[in-house]
Structures are given as C-alpha cells and as structure tokens.
Design a protein around this motif. Sequence first.
Motif, PDB file in Angstrom:
ATOM      1  N   MET A 132       0.849  -1.192   0.000  1.00 39.81           N
ATOM      2  CA  MET A 132       0.000   0.000   0.000  1.00 39.81           C
ATOM      3  C   MET A 132       0.888   1.245   0.000  1.00 39.81           C
ATOM      4  N   ILE A 133       0.485   2.231  -0.788  1.00 42.64           N
ATOM      5  CA  ILE A 133       1.217   3.492  -0.864  1.00 42.64           C
ATOM      6  C   ILE A 133       0.313   4.599  -0.344  1.00 42.64           C
ATOM      7  N   LYS A 134       0.748   5.243   0.738  1.00 46.41           N
ATOM      8  CA  LYS A 134       0.009   6.367   1.293  1.00 46.41           C
ATOM      9  C   LYS A 134       0.871   7.615   1.202  1.00 46.41           C
ATOM     10  N   ALA A 135       0.270   8.692   0.741  1.00 41.44           N
ATOM     11  CA  ALA A 135       0.966   9.970   0.642  1.00 41.44           C
ATOM     12  C   ALA A 135       0.296  10.970   1.569  1.00 41.44           C
ATOM     13  N   TYR A 136       1.100  11.763   2.272  1.00 38.29           N
ATOM     14  CA  TYR A 136       0.585  12.720   3.248  1.00 38.29           C
ATOM     15  C   TYR A 136       1.037  14.125   2.868  1.00 38.29           C
ATOM     16  N   ARG A 137       0.076  15.032   2.893  1.00 38.78           N
ATOM     17  CA  ARG A 137       0.367  16.440   2.648  1.00 38.78           C
ATOM     18  C   ARG A 137       0.747  17.127   3.964  1.00 38.78           C
ATOM     19  N   ALA A 138       1.302  18.297   3.839  1.00 43.79           N
ATOM     20  CA  ALA A 138       1.753  19.009   5.030  1.00 43.79           C
ATOM     21  C   ALA A 138       0.603  19.359   5.954  1.00 43.79           C
ATOM     22  N   ASN A 139      -0.618  19.483   5.425  1.00 41.98           N
ATOM     23  CA  ASN A 139      -1.772  19.819   6.258  1.00 41.98           C
ATOM     24  C   ASN A 139      -2.367  18.603   6.957  1.00 41.98           C
ATOM     25  N   GLY A 140      -1.778  17.415   6.720  1.00 36.72           N
ATOM     26  CA  GLY A 140      -2.233  16.212   7.393  1.00 36.72           C
ATOM     27  C   GLY A 140      -3.173  15.350   6.589  1.00 36.72           C
ATOM     28  N   SER A 141      -3.619  15.797   5.438  1.00 33.68           N
ATOM     29  CA  SER A 141      -4.522  14.987   4.617  1.00 33.68           C
ATOM     30  C   SER A 141      -3.779  13.801   4.019  1.00 33.68           C
ATOM     31  N   GLU A 142      -4.508  12.716   3.834  1.00 28.81           N
ATOM     32  CA  GLU A 142      -3.927  11.452   3.376  1.00 28.81           C
ATOM     33  C   GLU A 142      -4.482  11.073   2.000  1.00 28.81           C
ATOM     34  N   THR A 143      -3.595  10.542   1.172  1.00 31.92           N
ATOM     35  CA  THR A 143      -3.983  10.095  -0.168  1.00 31.92           C
ATOM     36  C   THR A 143      -3.383   8.723  -0.425  1.00 31.92           C
ATOM     37  N   VAL A 144      -4.176   7.831  -0.979  1.00 32.41           N
ATOM     38  CA  VAL A 144      -3.688   6.505  -1.343  1.00 32.41           C
ATOM     39  C   VAL A 144      -3.316   6.521  -2.818  1.00 32.41           C
ATOM     40  N   LEU A 145      -2.069   6.186  -3.121  1.00 32.04           N
ATOM     41  CA  LEU A 145      -1.582   6.162  -4.492  1.00 32.04           C
ATOM     42  C   LEU A 145      -1.656   4.751  -5.050  1.00 32.04           C
ATOM     43  N   THR A 146      -1.971   4.663  -6.307  1.00 34.93           N
ATOM     44  CA  THR A 146      -2.009   3.367  -6.992  1.00 34.93           C
ATOM     45  C   THR A 146      -0.986   3.399  -8.122  1.00 34.93           C
ATOM     46  N   PRO A 147      -0.310   2.272  -8.364  1.00 35.16           N
ATOM     47  CA  PRO A 147       0.712   2.239  -9.421  1.00 35.16           C
ATOM     48  C   PRO A 147       0.106   2.300 -10.812  1.00 35.16           C
ATOM     49  N   ASP A 148      -0.308   3.492 -11.210  1.00 34.16           N
ATOM     50  CA  ASP A 148      -0.916   3.721 -12.527  1.00 34.16           C
ATOM     51  C   ASP A 148      -0.006   4.658 -13.304  1.00 34.16           C
ATOM     52  N   HIS A 149       0.490   4.199 -14.435  1.00 30.94           N
ATOM     53  CA  HIS A 149       1.446   4.997 -15.214  1.00 30.94           C
ATOM     54  C   HIS A 149       0.810   6.256 -15.779  1.00 30.94           C
ATOM     55  N   SER A 150      -0.503   6.304 -15.850  1.00 29.92           N
ATOM     56  CA  SER A 150      -1.180   7.497 -16.349  1.00 29.92           C
ATOM     57  C   SER A 150      -1.474   8.502 -15.250  1.00 29.92           C
ATOM     58  N   SER A 151      -1.038   8.184 -14.001  1.00 28.46           N
ATOM     59  CA  SER A 151      -1.305   9.066 -12.882  1.00 28.46           C
ATOM     60  C   SER A 151      -0.494  10.352 -13.023  1.00 28.46           C
ATOM     61  N   PRO A 152      -1.042  11.471 -12.535  1.00 24.99           N
ATOM     62  CA  PRO A 152      -0.299  12.731 -12.586  1.00 24.99           C
ATOM     63  C   PRO A 152       0.881  12.702 -11.633  1.00 24.99           C
ATOM     64  N   PRO A 153       1.844  13.603 -11.822  1.00 26.73           N
ATOM     65  CA  PRO A 153       2.990  13.640 -10.915  1.00 26.73           C
ATOM     66  C   PRO A 153       2.548  14.025  -9.502  1.00 26.73           C
ATOM     67  N   LEU A 154       3.443  13.811  -8.562  1.00 29.54           N
ATOM     68  CA  LEU A 154       3.130  14.110  -7.176  1.00 29.54           C
ATOM     69  C   LEU A 154       2.866  15.601  -6.985  1.00 29.54           C
ATOM     70  N   ALA A 155       1.888  15.886  -6.116  1.00 35.24           N
ATOM     71  CA  ALA A 155       1.603  17.281  -5.779  1.00 35.24           C
ATOM     72  C   ALA A 155       2.756  17.864  -4.988  1.00 35.24           C
ATOM     73  N   ASP A 156       2.936  19.160  -5.112  1.00 32.77           N
ATOM     74  CA  ASP A 156       4.065  19.811  -4.451  1.00 32.77           C
ATOM     75  C   ASP A 156       3.971  19.775  -2.935  1.00 32.77           C
ATOM     76  N   ASP A 157       2.730  19.701  -2.403  1.00 30.43           N
ATOM     77  CA  ASP A 157       2.579  19.736  -0.947  1.00 30.43           C
ATOM     78  C   ASP A 157       2.668  18.372  -0.283  1.00 30.43           C
TER      79      ASP A 157
END
Length: 323
Positions: A1-26
């Motif tokens: 599982m891939i979880k990404a966290y922004r500086a404000n504490g919000s959580e996002t689950v990333l999926t290995p999709d080659h069409s996914s946009p690049p990582l957000a700056d925050d």
Amino acid sequence: MIKAYRANGSETVLTPDHSSPPLADDIVWIDLLHPTPEEDRFVEGLLDISVPTRDELKDIEPSSRLYVEKASVFMTASLVWRADTDDPQLTDVAFILARDRLLTVRYAEPKSFHLFVAAFGRVPEDMANGCAVLAHLLETIADRTAEILETAIGRIDTLSSEIFRDRGKRRPPKFLEGKLAEIAECHRLIGKVRDSLGSLSRVLTFLMNTHAVTSDKETAKLCKTVARDVASLSEHVGFVAANISFLLDASLGLINVEQNAIIKIFSIASVVFLPPTLVASIYGMNFQHMPELGWSFGYPMALVAMIISAVVPFFFFRWKGWL
C-alpha cells in the motif's frame, strides 16, 4: 500500500498507474507498507531513487545502513513492534530523504507510526518538508520506545514484589520457576529495546550531519533533543537490564534455598527416625539368649527407648538452630 501525506495532514492513497499525474508539491511524506514489486517500481519512477526491497532490508550490513546516493539520504533503523505481546520483535524500517520528501519503507506496523499519523498535521508549519517530518517521526518513535520501557519496568516491579513479598512465607520452587519464564520475557523485551535505541542513535547521529538538517535550525534543534532523549533512554535501559539480571540471580538463589530446605527436612527426618529403627532392629533379632525378650515390661521398655531416641535428636537439632 502506498500512502501519501500532505503538510496539512490529509492522506492520499496512491495506486501504481502509469497514467497518474505527478506528485503534488505539498506531499511531504510517502509511506510504503508491505509494498509489492510493482509499487516499488512506481515509487522509484516518481522519486527517481532505488527503493530497498524486503530482502535487502534484512540482509543489509550494519555498516551499510546509512549512506547518501544521488543526493538522497538512505537510513535504516530497527524498531520494536509487538511489544505488547509475549513475542516482541524488531523490524527494519527504511527512511529515505529524497529532496524535500520523506519516503518510509516498512513491512510491519509499529505502534509509533499509528501514533504519528494520528497526530500528523496538527502543526502544519512544522511539517513543511520531508526532513522536518522525519525529525518529528523519530521523536514519536523515541516517545513510544520510552513508553515500552516504562511498561517493562512496571512488569519487573510486579515480579519483584511477587517474588520477595512476605519474606517469611516460603515460596514453592514451582512458583519461582514460573516466574523465571516471565523474567526471561522481560529480558527479551529489554534486549529488543536496547538494540532499537542503538539503531536510532546511529540514525540520528548520521542525520544531524546531513545538509538537510544543518541548513534548518529548528529541525537540527529537534534532532539534538531527540538524540539526547535516546541517549538517556539507553542509559536507563542498562540500569533496567542490571535489575533484571539481579532478579534472575535472586530467583535462582531462592529456588536453591527452597530445594535445600526440602532436602534438609528429609535429612533431619531420616536422622530422627534412625535411632528408633536401630532399637527396633536390635529387639527384632531372634537370638535365643536375649534377656529382655522374657521380661514382662520388655515391650513397653522398647517403645519408650524408641521414643526417647527420636525425641532427643529432635530437640538437639532445635537447640543447634538447624530446625
């Protein structure tokens, strides 16, 4: 599982999709939990780094746990998990600083990560980059290790009270033998905590010498505070380990004392009953010329002789303090 966290504490689950946009700056922290090879390759493409696999984390030598590669800082620490069970374990966790982001790779779920995620984002200004996130994460890990140590100390105090309470009351050897297993569990946990603290100390020493920390005064200050806490905990672990060794030696000594007391009772009993047995053996012989056999008071006389021969050694032992 891939979880990404922004500086404000919000959580996002990333999926290995080659069409996914690049990582957000925050996004400041990416957490890989039990990653698959596909997820490893996906994160490697996002951060342009080499993600260590599970086998690489296990087989890595202690001298190769801390290094810099392509401007990214790689650190591996051993953390205690399952500390609340009878089988505490160490798990290797990789901490990677890739530019302004933190990447963690783990194949276990130490409680410290749950605590950190629950508190993540409460102070967004302190989580501006991956290095700051790592410093706060290490602080949470040190606090959790201190909590584990306090719990272990409580168990040791309880064991000490159970073993030494009511010193005039004898403890059966089986009771003390059962406590040896509990002492061994505490010793195992303290050993894991000591190894973990040593690993954390090396990580913090290495981290404080990196450019990402030396260029950030607040993060450097926090790392120094955590390093002092880890050093203090390491000293306290040594004291606790010495107490466990004393408790183990004392328990073994008490077991020997109780076993010797049991053997002592049997030895005294055999000595007390030996003279009456001698008297009974003498008058149990079938020789023709034994004057006492013809006496009318020979039987009670033999009984009195046997009683006296048993009572005299008993009071002699009491007088000598052997009973």
